[in-house]
Design a protein around this motif. Structure first.
Motif, PDB file in Angstrom:
ATOM      1  N   ARG A 516       0.837  -1.218   0.000  1.00 42.67           N
ATOM      2  CA  ARG A 516       0.000   0.000   0.000  1.00 42.67           C
ATOM      3  C   ARG A 516       0.861   1.253   0.000  1.00 42.67           C
ATOM      4  O   ARG A 516       0.547   2.243  -0.670  1.00 42.67           O
ATOM      5  CB  ARG A 516      -0.925  -0.008   1.215  1.00 42.67           C
ATOM      6  CG  ARG A 516      -1.982  -1.102   1.221  1.00 42.67           C
ATOM      7  CD  ARG A 516      -2.826  -1.009   2.472  1.00 42.67           C
ATOM      8  NE  ARG A 516      -3.440   0.319   2.601  1.00 42.67           N
ATOM      9  CZ  ARG A 516      -3.860   0.833   3.758  1.00 42.67           C
ATOM     10  NH1 ARG A 516      -3.693   0.148   4.883  1.00 42.67           N
ATOM     11  NH2 ARG A 516      -4.401   2.031   3.794  1.00 42.67           N
ATOM     12  N   THR A 519       2.277   1.834  -3.493  1.00 45.91           N
ATOM     13  CA  THR A 519       1.266   2.418  -4.377  1.00 45.91           C
ATOM     14  C   THR A 519       1.072   3.900  -4.093  1.00 45.91           C
ATOM     15  O   THR A 519       0.983   4.728  -5.020  1.00 45.91           O
ATOM     16  CB  THR A 519      -0.066   1.668  -4.196  1.00 45.91           C
ATOM     17  OG1 THR A 519       0.130   0.278  -4.472  1.00 45.91           O
ATOM     18  CG2 THR A 519      -1.122   2.224  -5.126  1.00 45.91           C
ATOM     19  N   VAL A 561      -1.224   6.697   4.661  1.00 45.68           N
ATOM     20  CA  VAL A 561      -1.522   5.263   4.684  1.00 45.68           C
ATOM     21  C   VAL A 561      -1.430   4.702   6.093  1.00 45.68           C
ATOM     22  O   VAL A 561      -2.300   3.941   6.539  1.00 45.68           O
ATOM     23  CB  VAL A 561      -0.561   4.495   3.740  1.00 45.68           C
ATOM     24  CG1 VAL A 561      -0.791   2.985   3.851  1.00 45.68           C
ATOM     25  CG2 VAL A 561      -0.729   4.964   2.318  1.00 45.68           C
TER      26      VAL A 561
END
Length: 756
Positions: A516, A519, A561
């Motif tokens: 994550r 990304t 995140v």
């Protein structure tokens, strides 16, 4: 007690007493990676008007020292490294951007007359300057000013100070006082400006810092034309914050750098990470030492207890030596300190195994005489094996930099201390114990009255381990190709130190999926960032070199995140420095192999020396290949581990070939393969016991040492296993093959040897 024992006992007591005194009175210097702070490496650059030679670097160092002192950092360290580099260590400084800005600014301060502006009221004209020396620079509001040649420089300034004016409304400003010719120059400059009408641009004086107008005040209407300001003082205003005013006064007081500097390396470590590393390493040392001591006691009984006591003395002497020399203990150095505890066992094992051979083999009638023979017979192997490790430590010191150099210092001190503890302290304790009546009556208490389980089995079976040496060489070659193919298939993942870039380690509130984060960083504009987990609640991000603004974007994307993410480590390596470190690592590796060959060829004949170096090359490729398959980074700490493996794994070959040399002297003309096989069987108990002792230490370091030391300990564990194998099943078969190719020697009829 005979005279030699009294001398050794007196020497041991003296050294231990001094070590205890030093350990209590002299504090040990901790590196920034253990106490937290920022390290910045600056490189001086030449300009068309100034050459960045050694003298310019010295002057730059003095200016920087003044700036650092003004920052108020406790115990800063500034040292020159070579002709063009300066290493600055700032303990406790957790804002590397601020430190780098203050240190890296040239701080060229100049005072200029304002000739006018290029703004006609309707817009800005972009006409170039028309007079020689005239410059165009925007003022604080962005209006381009036409400036004349500099009338004063920072060298004319006596002092500057940040002040706050509550009554006059000036807020935070910087007062500047001139001295010498500067007082007259300031009066002349302001007197000329006072001749212009109030409000005219030419009535202003521009104060320029590093090609930026920081203030351009009007000369007060009360100042008469030609008279000027004669008190030699002025104020620099500009809506400064307290920090900006203090930084500006600091730069002015520190003076200008004679040449520009560029930040080529920057490391920041949070104090929490350093404290965790110290705690983890302390636990690893305690548990590893306890396990190693228990193993040695189980094998050698009373002598094992004395060896464990000698280990404690080794730790005291090593610590005192580091403190007395003023050496800085870094994180890799702390790991080297723990590792050397395991290595210190080797000398004791060598002695005890040789003493076992003497007493259990009925060569010596008493435990004491067997111990004396054991120390005497093991000395050459101890000296050779420790000298090879000292060669690796010396190469780390002279060819490496930063924490890796600290590891070399710690490893070198550890080797010398281990030799002292084994050859002096252990010998005194062992001989005193062996002279006790109770020990003489019960020799089995010593642990050397029997040959031991490993030697008993080898004696009963007497296996011919190298009956087919080519098969072992083929096996080694196959494993080598398998491991080495990782270098081709996966490639070597060079760390930031060798490629240049930025590595940031974060501590998060909980586990975070690295995918994550990758990304998120790709969406932010960093598609090539490498994100890896670091422990349960940590992440490391490795990218190309980043500016501070880009680093803020990376941190922001991560926090989107992960939520909370605290930066605990930040390393910036310039590409030029990375290339230099990469070349230095290759040179260190090549010189290490060459130095080992030269020493071994001098101590042994070239056949044995060549075999040992070939086994070393085998170990290096194996370790690199395994790390390539595992995807582990190859960085400076790995280089320290690799060179340690070179010094450590050659110990087994040295011990083996030392026994081969001894057996050849005892039975000249005996078949060489038989001699090698006998040497392997005689030294295998030592190899097993030493390997077990070191494995306890390294396993504790790998499990408890934290993320910073896991890869280091893993590399050493792999090197320990590979080195133990290669000394028997690679070095020995190679020696047999090289010996087979030598011209055979037979006696002639006249009694002299001839070759066939």
């Amino acid at each position: 007690m005979n005279r030699s024992l009294r001398v050794r006992a007196l020497l041991a007591l003296t050294v231990l007493a001094l070590s205890l005194f030093v350990a209590v009175t002299v504090p040990l210097r901790l590196g920034l990676d253990l106490r937290g702070g920022t390290q910045i490496v600056l490189e001086t650059r030449s300009t068309p008007t100034a050459d960045a030679d050694s003298a310019a670097t010295d002057r730059t160092l003095e200016v920087l020292r003044g700036r650092v002192d003004a920052l108020g950092v406790a115990e800063p360290t500034l040292v020159r490294s070579g002709d063009h580099r300066i290493i600055v260590e700032l303990p406790g400084v957790q804002d590397p951007k601020k430190a780098a800005d203050v240190l890296g600014r040239t701080a060229q301060l100049t005072f200029h007359p304002v000739l006018g502006t290029t703004d006609d009221g309707a817009g800005t004209s972009r006409q170039p300057p028309k007079r020689p020396g005239e410059r165009l620079l925007p003022d604080e509001s962005g209006t381009p000013l036409r400036l004349g040649s500099a009338s004063l420089t920072g060298e004319d300034v006596k002092e500057a100070a940040a002040r706050f004016d509550q009554q006059g409304g000036a807020g935070w400003h910087v007062t500047v006082g001139f001295e010498g010719a500067g007082r007259a120059g300031w009066a002349r400059l302001t007197g000329e400006a006072a001749c212009q009408a109030p409000g005219e641009p030419a009535r202003r004086v521009a104060i320029v810092l590093d090609d930026k107008v920081i203030s351009s005040p009007q000369v007060d209407p009360s100042i008469a034309c030609g008279a000027g300001i004669r008190d030699g003082a002025t104020q620099i205003t500009g809506s400064f914050s307290p920090e900006e005013a203090r930084e500006l006064s600091l730069l002015i007081n520190g003076g200008a750098l004679p040449v520009p500097v560029e930040t080529v390396e920057q490391r920041t470590v949070g104090p929490t990470l350093g404290a965790q590393a110290i705690t983890a390493s302390a636990w690893a040392a305690a548990i590893g030492t306890a396990l190693t001591s228990l193993f040695i006691i189980a094998v050698y009984r009373l002598l094992g207890v004395l060896a464990a006591l000698a280990l404690a003395c080794y730790g005291l002497v090593s610590y005192a030596a580091l403190a007395a020399l003023g050496a800085t203990l870094t994180l890799p150095g702390l790991a080297g300190f723990v590792l050397a505890i395991g290595m210190a066992v080797d000398a004791n094992v060598l002695v005890f195994e040789r003493a076992r051979e003497e007493y259990a083999g009925r060569r010596r009638p008493s435990i004491r005489s067997a111990l004396a023979a054991g120390f005497r017979n093991a000395f050459s192997a101890i000296a050779d094996s420790n000298i090879t490790t000292l060669i690796a430590a010396a190469l780390l010191f002279f060819l490496a930099s930063g924490p890796v150099r600290g590891f070399g210092v710690t490893l070198g001190i550890g080797v010398l201390a281990s030799m002292f503890s084994a050859l002096v302290v252990s010998r005194v304790l062992a001989e005193l114990a062996a002279s006790r009546p109770g020990v003489r009556r019960r020799p089995r208490l010593t642990g050397i009255a029997t040959t031991g389980a490993v030697r008993d089995r080898l004696t009963r079976r007497n296996p011919l381990l190298l009956r087919r040496p080519r098969r072992w060489l083929a096996t080694s070659a196959a494993v080598l190709v398998l491991a080495g193919s990782g270098l081709v298939v996966r490639g070597v993942d060079l760390g930031v130190e060798f490629t240049g870039g930025r590595l940031i380690e974060y501590s998060t509130s909980g586990p975070v999926d690295p995918g994550r984060v990758r990304t998120a960083l790709a969406d932010t504009g960093f598609p090539h960032a490498v994100v890896q987990s670091s422990g349960d609640t940590g992440l490391t991000v490795r990218t190309d070199p980043l500016t501070d603004a880009e680093e803020a974007e990376v941190t922001g994307a991560l926090r989107d995140v992960a939520g909370r993410a605290d930066k605990v480590r930040d390393e910036l390596i310039g590409p030029s420095l990375g290339k230099e470190l990469r070349q230095g690592a290759l040179i260190a590796l090549a010189v290490a192999l060459g130095a080992q060959f030269v020493y071994l060829a001098a101590r042994f004949r070239w056949v044995l020396g060549s075999a040992a170096v070939i086994a070393l090359a085998h170990d290096v490729v194996m370790l690199l290949g395994v790390f390539a398959w595992l995807g582990k980074p190859v960085d400076g700490v790995f280089l320290a581990a690799l060179l340690t493996v070179i010094g450590y794994s050659v110990n087994d070959s040295v011990v083996l070939f030392d026994r081969v040399r001894e057996l050849e002297r005892r039975g000249p003309g005996s078949p060489f393969p038989g001699i090698v096989n006998q040497a392997i069987l005689q030294t295998l108990p030592r190899t097993v016991n030493t390997g077990m002792g070191a494995a306890f230490m390294l396993t504790a370091l790998a499990v408890l040492g934290g993320s910073s030391l896991t890869d280091f300990a893993l590399a050493l564990l792999i090197g320990l296993a590979v080195g133990t194998y290669s000394s028997v099943f690679t070095a020995a078969p190679v020696a047999m093959g090289l010996h087979h190719r030598l011209p055979r020697v037979k006696p002639s009829r006249q009694g002299r040897a001839v070759t066939t």
